[in-house]
Each structure stands twice: as C-alpha cells, then as structure tokens.
Design an enzyme around this catalytic site. Structure first.
Site, short mmCIF file in Angstrom:
data_model
loop_
_atom_site.label_atom_id
_atom_site.label_comp_id
_atom_site.label_asym_id
_atom_site.label_seq_id
_atom_site.Cartn_x
_atom_site.Cartn_y
_atom_site.Cartn_z
N GLY A 71 0.82 -1.21 0.00
CA GLY A 71 0.00 0.00 0.00
C GLY A 71 0.85 1.25 0.00
O GLY A 71 0.53 2.24 -0.67
N GLN A 180 -7.52 -0.09 3.85
CA GLN A 180 -8.28 -0.73 4.94
C GLN A 180 -9.68 -1.16 4.50
O GLN A 180 -10.42 -1.73 5.30
CB GLN A 180 -8.38 0.21 6.15
N HIS A 202 -1.70 -7.94 2.55
CA HIS A 202 -1.57 -8.48 3.92
C HIS A 202 -2.65 -7.99 4.87
O HIS A 202 -2.77 -8.48 5.99
CB HIS A 202 -0.16 -8.24 4.47
N CYS A 328 2.67 1.44 13.07
CA CYS A 328 3.94 2.16 13.08
C CYS A 328 4.20 2.78 14.46
O CYS A 328 5.32 2.95 14.87
CB CYS A 328 3.95 3.27 12.05
#
Ligand code: PLP
Length: 386
Positions: A71, A180, A202, A328
């Site tokens: 992404g 998402q 993923h 993150c």
C-alpha cells in the site's frame, strides 16, 4: 496462556487457501515473467490471470490495475506522479491520512512549489467536507484531492462516491487510500468514480510484499521505479509472481465470504462494545468507531478513562496483541497524531487509547479475555472496584 490477536488492521494471518495456492506457484512456476520461453510465459500468464481476476472483482479494466509491493508504494507512486508528471500544483488532504500519504505529501511540499491544504478535522473524527467543497471551487491550479476511504485508527468512513462526484465536477483528480477497505466492502471502482486507489494483500489475509494501485484509464501515471519496464512501464522490477497470485486469491476469498465474514465481525465488535461499556464505567470509543453500522467494522478505537503508559506491556503479559495507535506507532507511549487531533492536551493526559481490530477468525471468548484483562487494569486505576 491463550494468545489473543486483535491487531488485524496492522496485518492479518494468511488464509490457508492463499498459502496453498502460493506454494503451488513457488514449486511449479519459478520462471521470470519477462522470459520468452515456456517457464516465463507460464509465470506471465499467472500474473495476467490474477490481474483479470482482481479487475473483475472490482469492476475495472485489467489495464487499470498495476501490481506493486504494498500500500505504501502504491500511495507514494500515485501522489508523486501527480506532482511530478501530471501537472498538479495543489494538494487537498488531511492530517488523518496514513503516514505513507502524509510523508509523501510533506516531501513534495518541501521540494517542489506545491501548495498543500490539510482539511480540518471535526470533533467526531470526520473530515470537514464543507471546507473541501469551498476550496475545490478554485480551479486556478490543477488539484489532487487525497483522502482515505476509512481511517486506519478510528475507523471513520468517507463517502467516496460523493467526493468523487465533487472532484469530477471541478476537474480535480481524486486519490483515495483504500488499503483498509478493499476486501471489506463490495467495491465497484468504476462506479465510485475515483481516479486512483490502493490495496495491500496483507490486510486481507494475503501475503506481505504484494499490493496494487488502481489508476483510471487515461490518467497516465509515470513510474517511480525504473528498469525493465514491467507493469507496462509503471513499476519496473521482476514481478512477485506468488505474491500476485496470493493477492488475487485473498481478494477473491474476502469478497466471496464478505457477507459471512462481515456479519461475524460486526457481531464480535458489537459484543466488545457492550461488554467493555458494562465492565468499565467512563469508557468511550474514539471517532465513530463505537457505531458499528457507521464505521469501518473491523476497527474499534477504545478510549480508557485513565492514563496508563504501560498498557502495551500489561496487555502483552496477558497474551493480547493490540495496537495503541497504528502499527507504526504501537509500542510508543506518545499518542498518535490522529488521536491527538480529537482531544485537548489536558484530555489526552486523562485517557489511554487502544485500537482493537478484528478479523473473521476472532471469537467471543477472545473478547471475554480482553474485557477481563482491561477490567483488571481499570481496577488498579480505581475506575472499577474489585
Ligand atoms: N494505508 C493505510 C490506511 C494503512 O492502514 C496502511 C497500513 O497500515 C498502509 C496504507 C500501508 O500499507 P502497507 O503496509 O502495505 O505498506
């Protein structure tokens, strides 16, 4: 101790059928898709079949799908090329975008003569669309609007079709980060009317290192990575053949099982909301995530009514994997920029945000473990009496 994985917005476990299909390709189709011999042609055919499968599932032309590594790469490629090659000099975006969008924009803003406008955030976590409508009337500069379909921390959803219409009416390019949401909703990209979108395998029980970008016919993006000219010149580099096959399979499963999976996840999410609300007085939910029907159903952003800098470790000790913000920033004590935009500094000192994110694999028993654990932590903070 039972392990509980509730961090599915960060990544998801691979679906067994995806693994099976990828292993087949790893064992049997090791040819380089650029080779002209039979090994290469077979590998190339797998890529083109996957492209066709994805295009059919999203009602676009195969020529509008370009495989990438993730992404992040998809979003970077789109935003960079809009500035570098398509003549865009103004970007309208928000402070709630994923880092890969925000950082790409910041970099371009610093290095080029690009005007960047970040739309205001409303108190419920939505973007101020009235402000967008006002700004977009000014057509003196070629503009790109970049707004995500669903927020990866608080689950607020954007009315993409409405924004696409507004952009079209004002000759403005529209990129939406759909990392998402692709695979979690029926999506007809042609009908939605966006110019650019992105996907990452993923997030939908597919492999890491595999994604795609959608670029509407006629938009003419140019590459960020140069070399052998793969992906019709937009993304050089020998193709990740088993990754591409795994991506197509994971999207196919996600959309075939959409009703079953989404019904199950919505039930689990509502159960979590009900149990947490009962167990911990003063608990709340960030953005619109506490409203199952009006938010991304895979995400519940919890606001605990006390400050606990060690919550990540406490949950880890109980075997629960949860993020405190996006992946993150998980592990960091500092709250994310998205959460910070919703509260004052004084309010932030009184709360602990947690992002619980679900997949079709989660169970009621796992939610019970989460609720019990959070209840015990709340007792220590004297929010709940034992
Ligand atoms: N965009 C959003 C909204 C995301 O949630 C993520 C990942 O968390 C990305 C982009 C980046 O995707 P990838 O991990 O495939 O680079």
């Amino acid at each position: 101790m039972q392990k509980v994985y509730l961090d599915n917005a960060a990544t998801t476990p691979l679906h067994p059928s995806v693994i099976e299909e990828m292993v087949q390709v790893m064992q049997n189709n090791y040819g380089n898709p650029s080779s002209t011999h039979v090994y290469g042609r077979e590998a190339k055919a797998l890529i083109e079949l996957s492209r066709k499968k994805i295009a059919t599932l999203l009602n676009v032309s195969p020529a509008e799908i370009f495989f990438t590594s993730c992404g992040t790469e998809s979003n970077n490629t789109i935003i960079r090329s809009c500035i570098n090659d398509l003549g865009v000099t103004r970007i309208i975006s928000s402070n709630l975008e994923h880092k890969c969008v925000q950082e790409s924009i910041r970099d371009l803003e610093n290095r080029h003569n690009v005007e960047v406008i970040r739309l205001n955030t409303l108190t419920n976590g939505d973007i101020d669309i009235t402000q967008l409508i006002e700004l977009i009337q000014d057509q003196s500069q070629k503009t790109l609007v970049s707004l995500m379909h669903a927020n990866n921390e608080i689950g607020n959803l954007l009315d993409v079709k409405k924004i696409a219409k507004i952009c079209q009416a004002n000759q403005t390019l529209f990129h939406t980060d759909t990392v998402q949401t692709i695979g979690h909703y029926e999506m007809d990209l042609t009908e939605l009317g966006v110019d650019f979108a992105s996907c990452s395998a993923h997030k939908i029980h597919g492999p890491k290192g595999s994604g795609f970008l959608y670029a509407k016919k006629g938009t003419h993006l140019k590459p960020m990575i140069l070399g052998g000219g793969q992906e019709r010149g937009l993304r050089s580099g020998t193709e990740n053949v088993y990754g591409v096959v795994g991506l197509a399979k994971s999207l196919e499963i996600a959309l075939t099982e959409l009703v079953n999976h989404s019904t199950h996840i919505k039930k689990i999410k509502q159960y979590a909301i009900d149990q947490l609300t009962q167990a911990i007085p003063g608990i709340g939910f960030n953005g619109l995530s506490g409203d199952v029907d009006n938010s991304l159903y895979t995400i519940l952003s919890v606001r605990l009514p006390f400050h606990d800098a060690l919550i990540g470790f406490e949950l880890e000790l109980a075997g629960i994997a949860i993020s405190q913000g996006s992946a993150c920033s998980s592990g960091a004590a500092k709250v994310s920029a998205v959460i910070a935009s919703l509260y004052t500094d004084a309010e932030i000192d009184q709360i602990t945000p947690l992002r619980v994110s679900f997949s079709y694999l989660n169970t009621v028993e796992e939610i019970d473990i989460l609720v019990e654990t959070l209840k015990k932590i709340a007792e220590k903070h004297e929010v709940v009496t034992a």
